[in-house]
Design an enzyme around this catalytic site. Structure first.
Site, short mmCIF file in Angstrom:
data_model
loop_
_atom_site.label_atom_id
_atom_site.label_comp_id
_atom_site.label_asym_id
_atom_site.label_seq_id
_atom_site.Cartn_x
_atom_site.Cartn_y
_atom_site.Cartn_z
N HIS A 101 0.83 -1.20 0.00
CA HIS A 101 0.00 0.00 0.00
C HIS A 101 0.87 1.26 0.00
CE1 HIS A 101 -2.34 -3.30 1.70
NE2 HIS A 101 -3.43 -2.67 1.30
N HIS A 140 -4.03 3.11 -3.43
CA HIS A 140 -4.26 2.58 -2.08
C HIS A 140 -3.50 1.28 -1.82
CE1 HIS A 140 -6.36 1.03 1.48
NE2 HIS A 140 -6.28 -0.12 0.83
N GLU A 168 -17.88 -3.54 24.87
CA GLU A 168 -17.05 -4.75 25.02
C GLU A 168 -15.84 -4.71 24.08
OE1 GLU A 168 -20.32 -4.87 24.30
OE2 GLU A 168 -21.23 -5.66 26.14
N HIS A 198 -28.49 -15.00 25.61
CA HIS A 198 -27.42 -14.79 26.58
C HIS A 198 -26.66 -16.08 26.92
CE1 HIS A 198 -29.09 -10.88 26.87
NE2 HIS A 198 -28.40 -10.54 27.94
#
Ligand SMILES: Cc1ncc(C[n+]2csc(CCOP(=O)(O)OP(=O)(O)O)c2C)c(N)n1
Length: 674
Positions: free
Chosen positions: A38, A270, A419, A481
């Site tokens: 890149h 890129h 999280e 859960h």
């Protein structure tokens, strides 16, 4: 070839332009030679990086591990040649010109994306976009935490990040930005490569956020500059440094592939080599008349002077740090030294002895809290936290104080419902050094942390994930859960220890191992529901350390081996006792950590597993269990998602009971006799 520099040789100072162009040329050449990579981002951000390194970054190339160095995180990891060029130019040991020529080749220090540990100065592994930004929040937090403990003379540095459009589009960036803003991490400075290009083309294809407004809304100081105007960039960094009560974002408007005559400003630069023609044109346009990989003496000398700019500051710091007593000094970089290890072992043994005499049921999340109550004062740099499940994860103890924006003396972080951000920040805390981070959430949400857990494992950092509510045993919260596939998914990850302790004694042992394992992260999968103590006879030996051991061995022959983890070990024990009445002699193997067991020698594994047919029990799916059970073994566990009901009912409903284990044991036992 770069010409060798003679010590003390007087050379004219190179211009900013020359120094930035050296980065551009090295990036173009290395990508072209590797035939992949890149070039666009290093060429676009060369000016910004040159300003940062030559005028601001506190580092000493001769001592890249200086604990009080500024951290530089290349979050846009695909632009790795920017970092490699900077490390070579400034003279970081190991980053030679030959390494640049071996860009992306097997065994080089210059892999496709920067990998932590491959060379000093690579502060973290980046490539998965946004992770570096998340790590940097942890590093900046670590700096403040250690500053509060050691003072300005010992810990006083900045964390700089280069992040691209991609990093800022990733969801993790929002968690990271929000957490950094909340904690007012004033020494975090993000340089946004605002080139408006990503892989598919202009960013307008997919995003129209006002990034400055977005950062401002999270409490950041922001600025916008022309990223090719060195004075403007320098002024913006200077201003950002002066803002100490908020993190800073500097949007640097740049041109991707700056200098490439036909391709600059387009996605074509890129992620592909520019091609010989384009490189020739870029050399002309940039006024860079030097051969491939050649950095002329005066330019290299100026870069090397940049690398040595802080040599005196480094020496001063060394003198200051000598004033600390030796233990405090050691803990700055190695919080769990042999002495601390000894203290942990002593405390864990005392706890195990207490636990083994306690007849009451205890959830392993509660046992974990009791372990923490003992160890928080023992382990320097132990920083706890939870993603808004503190009470459920039992990660907080009476001994903790809360980390706040204006007071970093605490040792517990309320990460909020973030999280992923928490996991990435914990990587940053661990990478910074001096800190042992642990953080909690529900095991099912390990999926929300997984990209960062993978990086903890890949980098080999001691990050401890306290993941409670580890099965259908959590009950009424239901299948959303209840983790069923997470244990298998985590066990599939290399260099990750997944612990699932069966009782309080094993829980203490697993904590001891996790804290003592420097180059491997750990998952502690803990129960919500109470569990009986199974290890009623105390031993100082850490039996979980071998990953699995025989918990119950019949006196005579073994007819069947029951292998279980965590909450299902007690199910196996109940089954073994019932089977004995039928004169089926069952051994019970508790296997709190598959990975550690798999690393034992064959002799130990054979001795534990025995030759009798096997039954496995775990309230999760069977993926991976064949390895232990063999083709004849039977697995008792989950076949699909769970359900919402009281835990006991769920165990019956899904057939994870002692009776089911007994039936399976009878079956494998009778088959083996045929
Ligand atoms: C999580 C993640 N998703 C996708 C990719 C693949 N990828 C690498 S670079 C990139 C585009 C990044 O755009 P930008 O940050 O603007 O970089 P620039 O084009 O300016 O170099 C993508 C999608 C990745 N590395 N990480």
């Amino acid at each position: 070839m770069a010409e060798a520099l003679q010590q003390g040789e007087a050379l004219p100072e190179a211009t900013h332009e020359d120094m930035a162009n050296a980065i551009r040329a090295l990036a173009m050449d290395a990508v072209q030679k590797a035939d992949s990579g890149h070039p666009g981002m290093p060429m676009g951000m060369a000016d910004v990086a040159t300003v940062l390194f030559t005028r601001f970054l506190k580092f000493d190339a001769a001592h890249p591990e200086w604990p009080d160095r500024d951290r530089f995180v290349l979050s846009a990891g695909h632009g790795s040649m920017l970092l490699y060029a900077l490390l070579f130019l400034t003279g970081v040991p190991d980053m030679t010109l030959d390494e640049l020529k071996r860009f992306r080749q097997l065994g080089s220090r210059t892999p496709g994306h920067p990998e932590y540990g491959h060379a000093p100065g690579i502060e973290t592994t980046t490539g998965p976009l946004g992770q570096g930004l998340g790590n940097a929040v942890g590093m900046a937090l670590a700096e403040r935490l250690l500053n509060a403990r050691y003072g300005d003379e010992i810990v006083d540095h900045h964390t700089y990040v280069i992040a691209g459009d991609g990093c800022l589009m990733e969801g993790i960036s929002q968690e990271a930005i929000s957490l950094a803003g909340h904690l007012k991490l004033g020494r975090l400075i993000v340089l946004f490569d605002d080139n408006q290009i990503s892989i598919d083309g202009p960013t307008s294809l997919s995003v129209s956020d006002d990034q400055l407004e977005r950062f401002r809304a999270s409490g950041w100081h922001t600025a916008k500059v022309d990223g090719h105007d060195p004075e403007a960039v320098a002024l913006a960094i200077q201003n950002a440094k002066a803002v100490t009560d908020r993190p800073s974002l500097i949007a640097c408007r740049t041109i991707i592939g700056y200098g490439a005559p036909a391709k600059q400003g387009t996605a074509a630069t890129h992620g592909s080599p520019l091609g010989e023609e384009e490189i020739k044109g870029a050399r002309e346009r940039l006024g860079w008349r030097h051969a491939r990989f050649e950095v002329p003496k005066p330019i290299l000398a100026s870069w090397r002077a940049t690398g040595a700019r802080n040599a005196a500051a480094y020496e001063r710091w060394q003198t200051t740090v000598k004033r600390l007593d030796s233990a405090t000094r050691k803990h700055l970089t190695n919080p769990v030294d042999p002495e601390v290890r000894g203290k942990i072992a002593a405390d864990v043994n005392a706890l195990k002895s207490d636990f083994s005499r306690d007849a009451s049921k205890l959830a392993t999340r509660q046992s974990s809290q009791k372990v923490l109550e003992k160890l928080v004062p023992v382990v320097p740099g132990l920083i706890g936290g939870s993603a808004d499940l503190t009470g459920s994860n039992s990660t907080l103890t009476k001994l903790h104080t809360i980390v706040k924006a204006n007071d970093f003396s605490g040792n517990y972080v309320h990460y909020g419902v973030r999280e992923h951000g928490m996991a990435a920040a914990m990587n940053g805390l661990a990478l910074h050094g001096g800190i042992v981070p642990y953080g909690g959430t529900f095991l099912v949400f390990s999926d929300y942390c997984r990209p960062s857990i993978r990086l903890s494992a890949l980098m080999g950092k001691r990050v401890i994930y306290v993941m409670t509510h580890d099965s259908i045993g959590l009950g009424e919260d239901g299948p959303t859960h209840q983790p069923v596939e997470q244990l298998a998914a985590l066990r599939a990850m290399p260099n990750l220890n997944v612990f699932r302790p069966a009782d309080s004694v094993e829980c203490a042992e697993c904590w001891q191992i996790a804290l003592g394992t420097e180059a491997t992260p750990s998952i502690l999968a803990l129960t919500r529901q109470g569990l009986p103590v199974l290890r009623t006879a105390h031993t100082d030996e850490n039996l979980s350390g071998k990953g699995a051991y025989v918990l119950l061995e019949p006196k005579g022959r073994r007819d069947v081996t029951l292998i279980a983890t965590g909450s299902e070990v007690s199910v196996a024990v109940a089954a073994a006792k019932a089977l004995q009445k039928e004169e089926i002699e069952a051994a019970v193997v508790s296997m709190p950590c598959w990975e550690l067991f798999a690393s034992q020698d064959q002799g130990y594994q054979d001795a534990v597993l025995g030759r009798a047919p096997r039954v496995g029990v775990e309230a999760a799916i069977d993926f991976g269990w064949q390895k232990w059970l063999g083709p004849q073994g039977i697995f008792i566990g989950m076949r699909g998602f769970g359900a919402s009901a009281p835990a006991e009912e769920l165990y019956k409903h899904f057939g994870i009971t002692a009776a089911a284990v007994e039936t399976a044991a009878r079956e494998v036992n009778s088959k083996s006799k045929k």
